[in-house]
Design an enzyme around this catalytic site. Structure first.
Site, short mmCIF file in Angstrom:
data_model
loop_
_atom_site.label_atom_id
_atom_site.label_comp_id
_atom_site.label_asym_id
_atom_site.label_seq_id
_atom_site.Cartn_x
_atom_site.Cartn_y
_atom_site.Cartn_z
N GLY B 47 -84.51 97.91 82.57
CA GLY B 47 -83.56 98.36 81.56
C GLY B 47 -82.26 98.87 82.15
O GLY B 47 -81.28 99.05 81.44
N GLY B 49 -80.45 97.21 84.14
CA GLY B 49 -79.49 96.11 84.06
C GLY B 49 -79.32 95.31 85.33
O GLY B 49 -78.32 94.61 85.49
N ALA B 87 -85.45 104.36 94.10
CA ALA B 87 -84.56 104.79 95.18
C ALA B 87 -83.10 104.37 94.95
O ALA B 87 -82.33 104.27 95.90
CB ALA B 87 -85.06 104.30 96.54
N THR B 91 -78.98 97.44 92.78
CA THR B 91 -77.63 96.86 92.77
C THR B 91 -77.13 96.68 94.19
O THR B 91 -76.57 95.64 94.55
CB THR B 91 -76.66 97.77 91.98
N ALA B 285 -70.01 97.97 95.88
CA ALA B 285 -70.86 98.74 94.97
C ALA B 285 -72.00 99.44 95.71
O ALA B 285 -72.48 98.98 96.74
CB ALA B 285 -71.45 97.81 93.90
N GLY B 289 -78.25 105.33 89.84
CA GLY B 289 -79.34 105.74 88.94
C GLY B 289 -79.78 107.18 89.06
O GLY B 289 -79.57 108.00 88.15
N GLU B 290 -80.44 107.53 90.16
CA GLU B 290 -80.99 108.88 90.28
C GLU B 290 -79.92 109.97 90.38
O GLU B 290 -80.08 111.05 89.81
CB GLU B 290 -81.94 108.95 91.47
#
Lengths: 156, 336
Positions: B47, B49, B87, B91, B285, B289-290
């Site tokens: 989710g 992406g 982790a 990406t 990039a 996330g975390e």
């Protein structure tokens, strides 16, 4: 077994179910409407939301027999890829879907709100959506999507 | 009485497995003769992406639309291993593997095209809007699909590649503390404004401003979505969520007793995307996330302190804890 007659997405079904069978199981297992998701199974998360005679219910807390003679809308009856409902289109445009598990319930809660109130305030949207839990999105884009859909539905 | 306060918090976070553990992602790529391309990776999109990110990388390299890319992911029958979706690494890590793989297949296609168009070097071949041809000379170009078809059926050439990417980290020396345990690092800073009700001890988070350095936003909408999701989890972490244990058993294993934020609990979220390119990342990039949830917690706790002058040192900051700290402060304690 007991006889059940109900209308799902404008089609009437007659079937036999167990008297203690939950509505979510009737919809998913007997009728194949697997867009209705089971989350917590105790009425807290809203993933199994369907619209029953115009009102949202947690289909895990409703017995199948309670739906006798009544009209249900599941996510399959809201729209599809070719003809999405304004709420569905707004979810896509705003990027309001991450893992997607809460999305059918979210869309149905938003549709039920806009069916009754096409020009809701941000607070009314928050209240209407507060019965549907989401762990991924932080709700930000979901709330924006409902506002966008409201603008489209109300023509503002 | 309701009192307001603001708090600030910063985070830095090592992404990837770290400590020299083999952090490897792999990808298979094929460029087809219908103007589409396929990428296979083991990376699972839960989710956040990642599949969209990989489609974008492929499309960017080949001058196609992301819709023209088929991403096949997380199928152990056919996809190469790309490690876990954990982790904050997909990406960066698998994105790098996809970029490396597609550039290999692309280079062979450029070499074929250079021969076809009598261009002295493959670097002179560009991909644009479904076309392939000599840079700056539209008269020497043709649809990508036609060229790949010609290569396949008239010359037996295939544009297929495989590549792996390994994040470069080392174990930390236990003797001197030296080493490069993580790479890259993600940075973030958040500010919270809260309102504390001194009679009930309840905290309402009014606004979070979240600035995150993610190197380069491959997909801005998804980046904003990750920040908002992290902030909401941080609000729950700071104020609501507590696993209660009795003799090793969880007392509250249900949403009725373990509360997570609802649409009414999340504040207004303003995200600021900081793009400081990471040299080793795909287009600069790195992960987001975390790190998005970490500063939320400290910013809220600091804002509570600024509002009512009590320091909460055990999470979550429940109304009971805040009222107890306020009473302690009233009695002349430190409030700590």
């Amino acid at each position: 077994m007991v006889e059940l007659e109900l209308t799902v997405n404008e089609k009437t079904y007659k079937l036999e179910i167990e008297p203690d069978e939950r509505l979510i199981d009737v919809l998913r297992r007997r009728l194949g409407f697997t867009g209705t998701k089971e989350g917590c199974g105790e009425g807290e998360c809203g993933a199994c939301t369907v619209i029953l005679d115009g009102r949202t219910v947690n289909s895990c807390l409703v017995l199948g027999v309670q739906a006798h003679g009544r009209k249900i809308i599941t996510i399959e009856g809201v729209g599809d890829r070719r003809r999405p409902h304004p709420v569905q289109r707004a979810f896509v445009e705003e990027g309001a879907v991450q893992c997607g598990y809460c999305t059918p319930g979210m869309v149905l809660s938003a549709k039920a709100l806009l069916d009754k109130n096409s020009d809701p305030s941000p607070q009314e949207i928050g209240v209407a959506m507060s019965g549907n839990l989401c762990r991924c999105t932080g709700y930000d884009k979901i709330l924006r999507a409902v506002q966008r859909a409201a603008r489209e539905v109300s023509g503002k | 009485m309701k009192k307001r306060g603001t708090g600030l918090s910063c985070t830095w976070y090592g992404t990837g497995y770290g400590n020299g553990f083999p952090d490897v992602s792999s990808a298979f790529v094929e460029i087809h003769d219908d103007g589409t391309a396929t990428v296979l990776t083991g990376a699972v999109d839960v989710g956040q992406g990642s599949s969209t990110v990989f489609a974008q990388i492929m499309a960017e390299e080949l001058g196609l639309n992301p819709e023209d890319i088929l991403v096949c992911s997380g199928d152990t029958d056919v996809t190469p291993d790309s490690g876990t979706t954990a982790a904050t690494r997909q990406t960066y890590n698998t994105g790098n593997a996809v970029l490396k793989a597609v550039r290999q297949a692309k280079l062979r296609l450029q070499e074929f095209a250079a021969r076809k168009f009598s261009c002295p070097s493959p670097e002179g071949i560009e991909f644009k809007e479904g076309m392939i041809g000599v840079r700056g000379d539209p008269s020497r170009s043709m649809p990508l699909s036609e060229l790949v078809w010609e290569a396949r059926l008239l010359h037996g050439e295939r544009f297929i590649s495989a590549a792996s990417f390994t994040a470069q980290t080392t174990p930390v020396s236990l003797e001197n503390g030296q080493g490069a345990p993580y790479w890259p690092y993600a940075f973030g800073c958040q500010a919270a404004e809260v309102e504390v009700d001194t009679e009930t001890g309840t905290v309402r988070v009014l606004k979070i401003v979240a600035a995150h350095d993610l190197g380069r936003a491959v997909n801005l909408t998804q980046a904003e979505g990750q920040i908002a999701g992290g902030v909401a989890q941080g609000v729950g972490y700071a104020l609501l969520e507590e696993v209660e244990l009795t003799e090793g058993r969880i007392k509250n294993p249900a949403f009725a007793k373990y509360l997570i934020p609802t649409a009414l609990d999340v504040p207004e979220i303003e995200s600021m995307i900081v793009e400081e390119p990471e040299d080793t990342g795909p287009y600069g990039a790195k992960g987001l996330g975390e790190p998005a949830m970490l500063p939320t917690v400290a910013a809220i706790i600091n804002a509570i302190d600024a509002a009512v002058g009590v320091r909460i040192t055990a999470l979550p900051a429940t109304p009971e804890k805040i009222l107890a700290a306020l009473a302690e402060k009233e009695r002349g304690g430190s409030g700590d």
